[in-house]
Design a protein around this motif. Structure first.
Motif, short mmCIF file in Angstrom:
data_model
loop_
_atom_site.label_atom_id
_atom_site.label_comp_id
_atom_site.label_asym_id
_atom_site.label_seq_id
_atom_site.Cartn_x
_atom_site.Cartn_y
_atom_site.Cartn_z
N GLY A 4 4.30 17.81 0.80
CA GLY A 4 3.04 18.18 1.45
C GLY A 4 2.00 17.08 1.35
O GLY A 4 1.33 16.75 2.32
N VAL A 5 1.90 16.51 0.17
CA VAL A 5 0.93 15.44 -0.06
C VAL A 5 1.32 14.21 0.77
O VAL A 5 0.50 13.65 1.49
CB VAL A 5 0.85 15.06 -1.55
CG1 VAL A 5 -0.04 13.84 -1.74
CG2 VAL A 5 0.30 16.23 -2.35
N GLU A 6 2.59 13.84 0.70
CA GLU A 6 3.07 12.68 1.47
C GLU A 6 2.70 12.84 2.94
O GLU A 6 2.23 11.93 3.58
CB GLU A 6 4.59 12.56 1.37
CG GLU A 6 5.12 12.33 -0.02
CD GLU A 6 4.65 11.03 -0.63
OE1 GLU A 6 4.60 10.96 -1.86
OE2 GLU A 6 4.32 10.09 0.14
N GLU A 7 2.96 14.04 3.44
CA GLU A 7 2.78 14.32 4.86
C GLU A 7 1.31 14.19 5.25
O GLU A 7 0.97 13.53 6.22
CB GLU A 7 3.24 15.75 5.09
CG GLU A 7 3.72 16.05 6.48
CD GLU A 7 4.31 17.45 6.48
OE1 GLU A 7 5.48 17.59 6.10
OE2 GLU A 7 3.57 18.38 6.81
N LEU A 21 -2.70 4.09 -1.30
CA LEU A 21 -3.42 4.96 -2.23
C LEU A 21 -2.52 5.25 -3.42
O LEU A 21 -1.32 5.43 -3.26
CB LEU A 21 -3.77 6.28 -1.54
CG LEU A 21 -4.79 6.22 -0.42
CD1 LEU A 21 -4.93 7.61 0.20
CD2 LEU A 21 -6.14 5.75 -0.93
N SER A 22 -3.11 5.35 -4.59
CA SER A 22 -2.34 5.81 -5.74
C SER A 22 -1.96 7.27 -5.49
O SER A 22 -2.55 7.95 -4.66
CB SER A 22 -3.17 5.71 -7.02
OG SER A 22 -4.19 6.69 -7.04
N GLU A 23 -1.00 7.75 -6.24
CA GLU A 23 -0.57 9.13 -6.09
C GLU A 23 -1.74 10.09 -6.33
O GLU A 23 -1.90 11.08 -5.64
CB GLU A 23 0.57 9.43 -7.06
CG GLU A 23 1.45 10.56 -6.59
CD GLU A 23 2.76 10.65 -7.37
OE1 GLU A 23 3.08 11.77 -7.80
OE2 GLU A 23 3.42 9.60 -7.55
N ALA A 26 -4.09 9.99 -3.36
CA ALA A 26 -3.44 10.68 -2.25
C ALA A 26 -3.53 12.19 -2.44
O ALA A 26 -3.79 12.95 -1.50
CB ALA A 26 -1.98 10.23 -2.14
N GLU A 27 -3.33 12.62 -3.67
CA GLU A 27 -3.43 14.04 -4.02
C GLU A 27 -4.85 14.54 -3.76
O GLU A 27 -5.06 15.60 -3.15
CB GLU A 27 -3.07 14.19 -5.51
CG GLU A 27 -3.16 15.60 -6.05
CD GLU A 27 -2.00 16.47 -5.60
OE1 GLU A 27 -2.28 17.58 -5.12
OE2 GLU A 27 -0.84 16.03 -5.73
N ALA A 28 -5.85 13.77 -4.18
CA ALA A 28 -7.24 14.15 -3.98
C ALA A 28 -7.57 14.23 -2.50
O ALA A 28 -8.28 15.13 -2.04
CB ALA A 28 -8.18 13.16 -4.69
N LEU A 29 -7.04 13.28 -1.73
CA LEU A 29 -7.27 13.28 -0.29
C LEU A 29 -6.64 14.49 0.37
O LEU A 29 -7.23 15.12 1.25
CB LEU A 29 -6.72 11.99 0.34
CG LEU A 29 -6.94 11.85 1.84
CD1 LEU A 29 -8.44 11.79 2.16
CD2 LEU A 29 -6.23 10.62 2.38
N THR A 122 -10.52 6.68 -6.24
CA THR A 122 -10.32 5.43 -5.51
C THR A 122 -11.10 4.30 -6.16
O THR A 122 -10.59 3.17 -6.31
CB THR A 122 -10.72 5.61 -4.03
OG1 THR A 122 -10.08 6.79 -3.52
CG2 THR A 122 -10.28 4.44 -3.18
N VAL A 123 -12.33 4.59 -6.56
CA VAL A 123 -13.16 3.59 -7.26
C VAL A 123 -12.49 3.18 -8.58
O VAL A 123 -12.41 2.01 -8.92
CB VAL A 123 -14.58 4.13 -7.50
CG1 VAL A 123 -15.37 3.24 -8.44
CG2 VAL A 123 -15.32 4.28 -6.18
N TYR A 124 -12.00 4.19 -9.28
CA TYR A 124 -11.32 3.96 -10.57
C TYR A 124 -10.10 3.06 -10.39
O TYR A 124 -9.93 2.08 -11.10
CB TYR A 124 -10.92 5.32 -11.14
CG TYR A 124 -10.34 5.31 -12.54
CD1 TYR A 124 -11.16 5.15 -13.66
CD2 TYR A 124 -8.98 5.52 -12.74
CE1 TYR A 124 -10.62 5.19 -14.94
CE2 TYR A 124 -8.43 5.55 -14.01
CZ TYR A 124 -9.27 5.38 -15.12
OH TYR A 124 -8.74 5.42 -16.40
N ASP A 125 -9.27 3.41 -9.41
CA ASP A 125 -8.06 2.61 -9.15
C ASP A 125 -8.41 1.16 -8.79
O ASP A 125 -7.79 0.23 -9.26
CB ASP A 125 -7.26 3.21 -7.98
CG ASP A 125 -6.69 4.59 -8.32
OD1 ASP A 125 -6.59 4.92 -9.51
OD2 ASP A 125 -6.36 5.33 -7.37
N THR A 126 -9.42 1.02 -7.94
CA THR A 126 -9.84 -0.32 -7.49
C THR A 126 -10.34 -1.15 -8.66
O THR A 126 -9.95 -2.30 -8.84
CB THR A 126 -10.95 -0.20 -6.42
OG1 THR A 126 -10.48 0.63 -5.36
CG2 THR A 126 -11.33 -1.56 -5.86
#
Length: 130
Positions: A4-7, A21-23, A26-29, A122-126
């Motif tokens: 579902g998330v991938e999709e 995007l990190s997993e 992507a989950e948050a999105l 996203t900020v954290y990952d960046t």
């Protein structure tokens, strides 16, 4: 993540070009996409995504936010201590960027939570990959 998330992310991946995007992001999105559909009966638009990218860029340019991300191995700690307290103020200062997204964030607590989590992640990952 699950299919579902991938999709969900796949449907919207043109908005990032080459950025992966990190997993967690992507989950948050996927939560934002789901909340938008369930609560507001609409999809996340390209305009929404551009605004989210602007928010992300804005926070990624804040030295104290970036420093906090680098200093915290625990994302939740970063989010609670360094990110949540400045999230709304910063978004209010960007209000005319996209009033529609601003209204969504302000009027709906679950949407606000979902947007905040995505931007924070996203900020954290960046910050941590930079």
């Amino acid at each position: 993540g699950d299919a579902g998330v991938e999709e969900a992310v796949h449907e919207h991946d043109q908005f990032w070009g080459d950025r992966r995007l990190s997993e967690e992001a992507a989950e948050a999105l996927s939560v934002i996409i789901k909340e938008m559909n369930e609560r507001h009966g609409e999809d996340l638009t390209q305009e929404h995504m551009i605004t989210l990218d602007q928010y992300t860029g804005r926070f990624s340019a804040e030295p104290q936010v970036v420093e906090a991300a680098k200093a915290n191995d625990d994302f939740e700690a970063f989010r609670k201590i360094a990110f949540s307290p400045v999230f709304l103020d910063t978004i209010i200062s960007q209000m005319n960027t996209n009033e529609e997204v601003f209204k969504l964030i302000l009027s709906d607590e679950r949407m606000r939570e979902a947007f905040e989590r995505y931007v924070a992640q996203t900020v954290y990952d960046t910050a941590r990959s930079g």
